[in-house]
Design an enzyme around this catalytic site. Structure first.
Site, PDB file in Angstrom:
ATOM      1  N   ILE A 144       3.803  -1.051   8.281  1.00  0.00           N
ATOM      2  CA  ILE A 144       5.043  -1.795   8.011  1.00  0.00           C
ATOM      3  C   ILE A 144       6.188  -0.809   7.729  1.00  0.00           C
ATOM      4  O   ILE A 144       7.322  -1.022   8.158  1.00  0.00           O
ATOM      5  CB  ILE A 144       4.856  -2.746   6.816  1.00  0.00           C
ATOM      6  CG1 ILE A 144       3.791  -3.780   7.141  1.00  0.00           C
ATOM      7  CG2 ILE A 144       6.161  -3.429   6.437  1.00  0.00           C
ATOM      8  CD1 ILE A 144       3.213  -4.472   5.923  1.00  0.00           C
ATOM      9  N   HIS A 168       0.014 -16.651  -5.249  1.00  0.00           N
ATOM     10  CA  HIS A 168      -1.097 -16.282  -6.146  1.00  0.00           C
ATOM     11  C   HIS A 168      -0.608 -15.881  -7.532  1.00  0.00           C
ATOM     12  O   HIS A 168      -1.330 -15.230  -8.284  1.00  0.00           O
ATOM     13  CB  HIS A 168      -1.936 -15.149  -5.532  1.00  0.00           C
ATOM     14  CG  HIS A 168      -2.683 -15.579  -4.302  1.00  0.00           C
ATOM     15  ND1 HIS A 168      -3.165 -14.701  -3.353  1.00  0.00           N
ATOM     16  CD2 HIS A 168      -3.012 -16.819  -3.844  1.00  0.00           C
ATOM     17  CE1 HIS A 168      -3.774 -15.386  -2.385  1.00  0.00           C
ATOM     18  NE2 HIS A 168      -3.685 -16.664  -2.656  1.00  0.00           N
ATOM     19  N   ILE A 202       0.860 -10.052  -6.250  1.00  0.00           N
ATOM     20  CA  ILE A 202       1.057 -10.383  -7.664  1.00  0.00           C
ATOM     21  C   ILE A 202       1.782  -9.244  -8.373  1.00  0.00           C
ATOM     22  O   ILE A 202       1.844  -9.204  -9.594  1.00  0.00           O
ATOM     23  CB  ILE A 202      -0.321 -10.622  -8.332  1.00  0.00           C
ATOM     24  CG1 ILE A 202      -1.235  -9.396  -8.106  1.00  0.00           C
ATOM     25  CG2 ILE A 202      -0.991 -11.873  -7.776  1.00  0.00           C
ATOM     26  CD1 ILE A 202      -2.413  -9.332  -9.020  1.00  0.00           C
ATOM     27  N   THR A 253       0.841  -1.214   0.000  1.00  0.00           N
ATOM     28  CA  THR A 253       0.000   0.000   0.000  1.00  0.00           C
ATOM     29  C   THR A 253       0.874   1.262   0.000  1.00  0.00           C
ATOM     30  O   THR A 253       0.543   2.237  -0.672  1.00  0.00           O
ATOM     31  CB  THR A 253      -0.981   0.035   1.194  1.00  0.00           C
ATOM     32  OG1 THR A 253      -0.239  -0.162   2.395  1.00  0.00           O
ATOM     33  CG2 THR A 253      -2.047  -1.016   1.071  1.00  0.00           C
TER      34      THR A 253
HETATM   35  P1  NAD Z   1      -5.851  -7.966   2.494  1.00  0.00           P
HETATM   36  O1  NAD Z   1      -6.213  -6.747   1.692  1.00  0.00           O
HETATM   37  O2  NAD Z   1      -6.904  -8.927   2.838  1.00  0.00           O
HETATM   38  O3  NAD Z   1      -5.145  -7.490   3.819  1.00  0.00           O
HETATM   39  C1  NAD Z   1      -4.178  -6.501   3.805  1.00  0.00           C
HETATM   40  C2  NAD Z   1      -3.950  -6.087   5.247  1.00  0.00           C
HETATM   41  O4  NAD Z   1      -2.879  -5.166   5.253  1.00  0.00           O
HETATM   42  C3  NAD Z   1      -5.156  -5.380   5.893  1.00  0.00           C
HETATM   43  O5  NAD Z   1      -5.527  -6.083   7.063  1.00  0.00           O
HETATM   44  C4  NAD Z   1      -4.646  -3.975   6.198  1.00  0.00           C
HETATM   45  O6  NAD Z   1      -5.046  -3.517   7.461  1.00  0.00           O
HETATM   46  C5  NAD Z   1      -3.148  -4.160   6.206  1.00  0.00           C
HETATM   47  N1  NAD Z   1      -2.389  -2.996   5.772  1.00  0.00           N
HETATM   48  C6  NAD Z   1      -2.651  -2.137   4.748  1.00  0.00           C
HETATM   49  N2  NAD Z   1      -1.655  -1.229   4.631  1.00  0.00           N
HETATM   50  C7  NAD Z   1      -0.762  -1.528   5.605  1.00  0.00           C
HETATM   51  C8  NAD Z   1       0.471  -0.944   6.004  1.00  0.00           C
HETATM   52  N3  NAD Z   1       0.973   0.105   5.381  1.00  0.00           N
HETATM   53  N4  NAD Z   1       1.131  -1.504   7.056  1.00  0.00           N
HETATM   54  C9  NAD Z   1       0.620  -2.583   7.703  1.00  0.00           C
HETATM   55  N5  NAD Z   1      -0.543  -3.159   7.375  1.00  0.00           N
HETATM   56  C10 NAD Z   1      -1.223  -2.651   6.331  1.00  0.00           C
HETATM   57  O7  NAD Z   1      -4.645  -8.623   1.723  1.00  0.00           O
HETATM   58  P2  NAD Z   1      -4.174 -10.102   1.626  1.00  0.00           P
HETATM   59  O8  NAD Z   1      -4.304 -10.770   2.946  1.00  0.00           O
HETATM   60  O9  NAD Z   1      -2.866 -10.038   0.956  1.00  0.00           O
HETATM   61  O10 NAD Z   1      -5.214 -10.748   0.630  1.00  0.00           O
HETATM   62  C11 NAD Z   1      -5.512 -10.024  -0.547  1.00  0.00           C
HETATM   63  C12 NAD Z   1      -5.653 -10.868  -1.786  1.00  0.00           C
HETATM   64  O11 NAD Z   1      -5.757 -10.004  -2.940  1.00  0.00           O
HETATM   65  C13 NAD Z   1      -4.457 -11.713  -2.044  1.00  0.00           C
HETATM   66  O12 NAD Z   1      -4.952 -12.882  -2.577  1.00  0.00           O
HETATM   67  C14 NAD Z   1      -3.623 -10.963  -3.108  1.00  0.00           C
HETATM   68  O13 NAD Z   1      -3.155 -11.888  -4.067  1.00  0.00           O
HETATM   69  C15 NAD Z   1      -4.600 -10.022  -3.765  1.00  0.00           C
HETATM   70  N6  NAD Z   1      -4.081  -8.617  -3.850  1.00  0.00           N
HETATM   71  C16 NAD Z   1      -2.787  -8.376  -4.220  1.00  0.00           C
HETATM   72  C17 NAD Z   1      -2.286  -7.076  -4.243  1.00  0.00           C
HETATM   73  C18 NAD Z   1      -0.847  -6.824  -4.633  1.00  0.00           C
HETATM   74  O14 NAD Z   1      -0.267  -7.632  -5.353  1.00  0.00           O
HETATM   75  N7  NAD Z   1      -0.237  -5.734  -4.169  1.00  0.00           N
HETATM   76  C19 NAD Z   1      -3.117  -6.004  -3.887  1.00  0.00           C
HETATM   77  C20 NAD Z   1      -4.454  -6.296  -3.524  1.00  0.00           C
HETATM   78  C21 NAD Z   1      -4.924  -7.609  -3.515  1.00  0.00           C
END
Ligand code: NAD
Ligand code: ZN
Length: 250
Positions: free
Chosen positions: A236, A119, A101, A26
């Site tokens: 993080i 994934h 991803i 993020t």
């Molecule tokens: P999730 O969105 O379910 O959970 C993400 C968690 O990260 C949340 O609980 C949130 O509170 C926390 N968070 C957000 N920003 C943060 C920060 N700066 N510091 C600490 N914590 C923080 O994500 P998940 O568990 O990875 O599941 C999501 C699914 O969607 C996965 O299957 C993934 O493959 C896919 N996805 C991938 C991406 C990517 O590749 N960047 C992005 C979105 C979704």
């Protein structure tokens, strides 16, 4: 955030698995799964079945990939990914399991053999039949010029972006590797995952069942917080900045 306790957990271990989720990316500008500007609210998911049965959905899926890869080319890794790299370098058997991803761990310099992309990745494609791997370019070009999307040149199978779609089975070998990792290494560190998306959410349980230690850093609470040896509710990037600036892991 108890940085000292975190460092202590790392130093006590002789091997570490790290599990990252959308929360580590993020700070690089990719919204996570559940936030208000959630990834899937702007990128409506295409189910695997729809991809198989509908050319319209296949074209839509490739268009989404063009938009996503453009975005990914414009952003870069953050200190969270750098911290992961640092921890991976500490002990030989350390391994990263990521749900992301986005390829940002690779961009941060983590070697492919250290990463299990559970994934898949949005940065490559593969044949759904023979699994041949393809660069994205030829598919993007076809879409941009309204040409038919090429099939696999080895077996004529359908080619799809190498991410796991809703309704698509995961690569069992990758999951086996991940299960092996968390049940063998001394410590599992979870960074930025809500720990509700299965089957990855089962990995902390497997670590605990094998008597391993569990550390979680996530903005919001997770269902595993009550079982973890250490929970750090926060960003993080803050954790990573503090640790990297202190040089305590150098
Ligand atoms: P999730 O969105 O379910 O959970 C993400 C968690 O990260 C949340 O609980 C949130 O509170 C926390 N968070 C957000 N920003 C943060 C920060 N700066 N510091 C600490 N914590 C923080 O994500 P998940 O568990 O990875 O599941 C999501 C699914 O969607 C996965 O299957 C993934 O493959 C896919 N996805 C991938 C991406 C990517 O590749 N960047 C992005 C979105 C979704
Ligand atoms: Zn093929």
């Amino acid at each position: 955030m108890d940085i000292d306790a975190f460092i202590d957990e790392i130093k006590k271990a002789t091997s570490i698995s790290i599990l990252t989720g959308a929360g580590i990316s993020t700070a690089s500008g990719i919204p996570d799964f559940r936030g208000d500007d959630g990834f899937w609210k702007t990128n409506k998911p295409i189910y695997f079945k729809e991809f198989i049965h509908s050319e319209k959905k296949r074209i839509e899926s490739w268009k989404n990939n063009i938009a996503l890869t453009k975005k990914l080319s414009e952003i870069t890794f953050n200190t969270g990914h750098t911290l992961v790299n640092k921890i991976l370098s500490l002990y030989r058997d350390n391994i990263l399991i990521t749900q992301n991803i986005d390829g940002l761990h690779h961009k941060a310099g983590t070697k492919t053999e250290k990463i299990i992309e559970i994934h898949g990745t949005a940065l490559r494609a593969n044949c759904l039949e023979c699994k041949k791997i393809f660069e994205l370019q030829r598919f993007h070009t076809a879409i941009k010029f309204n040409k038919p999307v090429p099939d696999c040149d080895a077996c004529s199978g359908l080619v799809k972006v190498a991410t796991i779609s809703f309704g698509q089975s995961m690569d069992p070998l990758k999951m086996q590797k991940a299960v092996h990792a968390v049940s063998q290494t001394d410590l599992l560190i979870v960074l930025g995952s809500s720990l509700v998306v299965q089957p990855v959410a089962g990995l902390p349980r497997i670590a605990l069942e094998n008597g391993k230690r569990l550390v979680i850093c996530n903005k919001e609470p997770t269902p595993f917080d009550i079982h973890a040896n250490l929970v750090m509710n926060g960003n993080i990037e803050d954790l990573a900045n503090k640790i990297l600036l202190s040089h305590v892991l150098d």
